[in-house]
Design an enzyme around this catalytic site. Structure first.
Site, mmCIF file in Angstrom:
data_model
loop_
_atom_site.group_PDB
_atom_site.id
_atom_site.type_symbol
_atom_site.label_atom_id
_atom_site.label_comp_id
_atom_site.label_asym_id
_atom_site.label_seq_id
_atom_site.Cartn_x
_atom_site.Cartn_y
_atom_site.Cartn_z
ATOM 1 N N ASP A 118 0.787 -1.179 0.008
ATOM 2 C CA ASP A 118 -0.437 0.097 -0.040
ATOM 3 C C ASP A 118 0.877 1.232 -0.448
ATOM 4 O O ASP A 118 0.532 2.145 -0.147
ATOM 5 C CB ASP A 118 -1.137 -0.046 1.471
ATOM 6 C CG ASP A 118 -0.742 -0.358 2.614
ATOM 7 O OD1 ASP A 118 0.390 0.021 2.753
ATOM 8 O OD2 ASP A 118 -1.223 -0.242 3.664
ATOM 9 N N SER A 119 2.320 1.355 0.477
ATOM 10 C CA SER A 119 2.785 1.804 -0.279
ATOM 11 C C SER A 119 2.765 2.735 -1.433
ATOM 12 O O SER A 119 3.311 3.607 -1.899
ATOM 13 C CB SER A 119 4.790 1.715 -0.542
ATOM 14 O OG SER A 119 4.795 0.827 -0.919
ATOM 15 N N ASP A 171 -1.373 -6.487 -0.388
ATOM 16 C CA ASP A 171 -0.974 -5.975 1.578
ATOM 17 C C ASP A 171 -3.127 -5.186 1.261
ATOM 18 O O ASP A 171 -3.597 -5.110 0.131
ATOM 19 C CB ASP A 171 -0.745 -4.002 1.023
ATOM 20 C CG ASP A 171 0.609 -4.465 1.982
ATOM 21 O OD1 ASP A 171 0.496 -4.681 2.461
ATOM 22 O OD2 ASP A 171 1.545 -2.965 1.369
ATOM 23 N N LYS A 207 -0.879 -9.556 2.876
ATOM 24 C CA LYS A 207 -0.020 -9.135 4.219
ATOM 25 C C LYS A 207 -1.112 -8.147 4.890
ATOM 26 O O LYS A 207 -2.262 -7.552 4.473
ATOM 27 C CB LYS A 207 0.512 -8.517 3.684
ATOM 28 C CG LYS A 207 1.907 -8.031 5.374
ATOM 29 C CD LYS A 207 3.478 -7.278 4.412
ATOM 30 C CE LYS A 207 2.890 -5.457 3.413
ATOM 31 N NZ LYS A 207 2.974 -4.655 4.378
ATOM 32 N N GLU A 214 -1.190 -5.188 9.273
ATOM 33 C CA GLU A 214 -0.243 -4.939 9.910
ATOM 34 C C GLU A 214 -1.115 -5.041 11.392
ATOM 35 O O GLU A 214 -1.995 -5.268 11.847
ATOM 36 C CB GLU A 214 -0.238 -3.503 9.139
ATOM 37 C CG GLU A 214 1.157 -3.324 8.369
ATOM 38 C CD GLU A 214 0.738 -2.079 7.816
ATOM 39 O OE1 GLU A 214 0.245 -1.021 8.926
ATOM 40 O OE2 GLU A 214 1.196 -1.534 7.016
ATOM 41 N N GLU A 241 9.906 -4.136 9.793
ATOM 42 C CA GLU A 241 9.952 -2.651 9.768
ATOM 43 C C GLU A 241 10.817 -1.734 10.557
ATOM 44 O O GLU A 241 10.566 -2.016 11.681
ATOM 45 C CB GLU A 241 8.791 -1.976 8.916
ATOM 46 C CG GLU A 241 9.587 -0.802 8.691
ATOM 47 C CD GLU A 241 8.352 0.151 7.192
ATOM 48 O OE1 GLU A 241 6.946 -0.971 7.458
ATOM 49 O OE2 GLU A 241 8.142 0.918 6.595
HETATM 50 O O1 KIV Z 1 2.805 -1.227 1.077
HETATM 51 C C1 KIV Z 1 4.698 -1.324 1.139
HETATM 52 O O2 KIV Z 1 5.491 -0.837 0.594
HETATM 53 C C2 KIV Z 1 5.680 -2.604 2.481
HETATM 54 C C3 KIV Z 1 6.434 -1.725 2.908
HETATM 55 C C4 KIV Z 1 7.383 -1.631 3.105
HETATM 56 C C5 KIV Z 1 6.951 -3.569 3.077
HETATM 57 O O3 KIV Z 1 5.078 -2.863 3.053
#
Ligand code: KIV
Length: 302
Positions: free
Chosen positions: A77-78, A120, A149, A151, A218
């Site tokens: 989600d970056s 994510d 994924k 969090e 992280e």
């Molecule tokens: O969203 C993302 O790119 C991430 C990575 C930095 C692990 O969660």
């Protein structure tokens, strides 16, 4: 592993033959690689081979990453920050994630289609209940993700168990969890004090016991992530700003390629510095993670 780059003649021939845009011509095969699966990732971990993870958000970069030998592609989600210009990942929606996951999942088949695809779950799509998490995780799985994924620790444990029991592999994420940046008070190293390190360890063990088969750490001190990596025998740790002792590494595509006008985070290395192509930079990243030369605890970690 020797890499064969397509010649202009191969590319022209492929175009004439009607090969879809960006597809690797059959005349220029890559070194033959087996598709990445969960058992293969766990087997790599038990042999001590480092796992390489990189983010990608579209078909072309995903194909190049697959060709470069990156084992896992994360649709992080970056993308909210690097593709959409948001200040944080909090504004990313499930529709955004679905769109980018579909693009990446299609893209890897332009190369060998061997990469393991992780997506994510964005903020607000799994916090309410484990049933909500399953519905949203199913959307991303149907879009082409092999693994989801999410969090956090503690309250997420039961959600992880629920998804895993229903056939969805899960990657957990502890330490700096960007979706809760407001609660954490900024992008800071986590697990520095004795009590917070103990809590992080406890949550990591609970997530492994609930069935998480990968754990992103992280911005966690190198010593703590090294210890945890040794303790978690069947849940490989993937570090970002967590030092050299993890079972694998992940970097954001744009950071790895130096596509960032601002100050790079301390844990980043720009792999374009010594490369002549994007694929070359990705191959250099894979090689550096595998041979242990990236990251360097003294430079890239706390
Ligand atoms: O969203 C993302 O790119 C991430 C990575 C930095 C692990 O969660």
């Amino acid at each position: 592993m020797a890499t064969v780059h397509p010649s202009p003649a191969d590319l022209a021939a492929a175009q004439l033959a009607g090969t879809p845009y960006g597809t690797l011509p059959p005349a220029s095969p890559l070194a033959n690689r087996k598709p990445i699966s969960l058992p293969r990732l766990l087997e790599m971990h038990s042999r001590g081979e480092k796992i390489t993870v990189m983010t990608a958000y579209d078909a072309t970069f995903a194909a190049v990453a697959d060709a470069a030998g990156v084992e896992c592609i994360l649709i992080g989600d970056s993308l909210g920050m690097v593709c959409q210009g948001l200040h944080s990942t909090v504004g990313v929606t499930l529709d955004d994630m679905r769109y980018h996951t579909r693009s990446v999942a299609r893209g890897i088949h332009r190369a060998q289609g061997t990469a393991w695809v992780i997506a994510d779950l964005p903020f607000g799509t799994y916090q309410e209940s484990k049933e909500q998490a399953l519905r949203r995780a199913s959307v991303l799985t149907q879009a082409g993700a092999h693994m989801i994924k999410l969090e956090g620790g503690g309250w997420t444990t039961e959600t992880v168990r629920f998804l895993v029991e229903r056939g969805i592999p899960v990657c957990a994420h502890l330490g700096l969890t960007p979706q809760t940046v407001h609660a954490l008070g900024g992008y800071r190293v986590q697990g520095k004090s004795g009590a917070s390190a103990e809590l992080l360890k406890k949550q990591a063990h609970e997530l492994q016991d609930a069935g998480a088969s990968m754990l992103v750490l992280e911005m966690v001190p190198a010593e703590l992530s090294r210890e945890l990596t040794q303790e978690l025998t069947h849940c490989p740790t993937i570090g970002i700003g967590a030092g050299n002792g993890t079972a694998g590494q992940v970097l954001v595509l744009h950071d790895l390629l130096g596509v960032n006008l601002g100050k790079m985070p301390k844990f980043v290395r720009n792999f374009m510095d010594d490369s002549h192509s994007i694929r070359g930079a990705m191959e250099a990243y894979v090689a550096a993670v595998k041979n242990g030369s990236f990251p360097v605890d003294a430079t890239h970690a706390w």
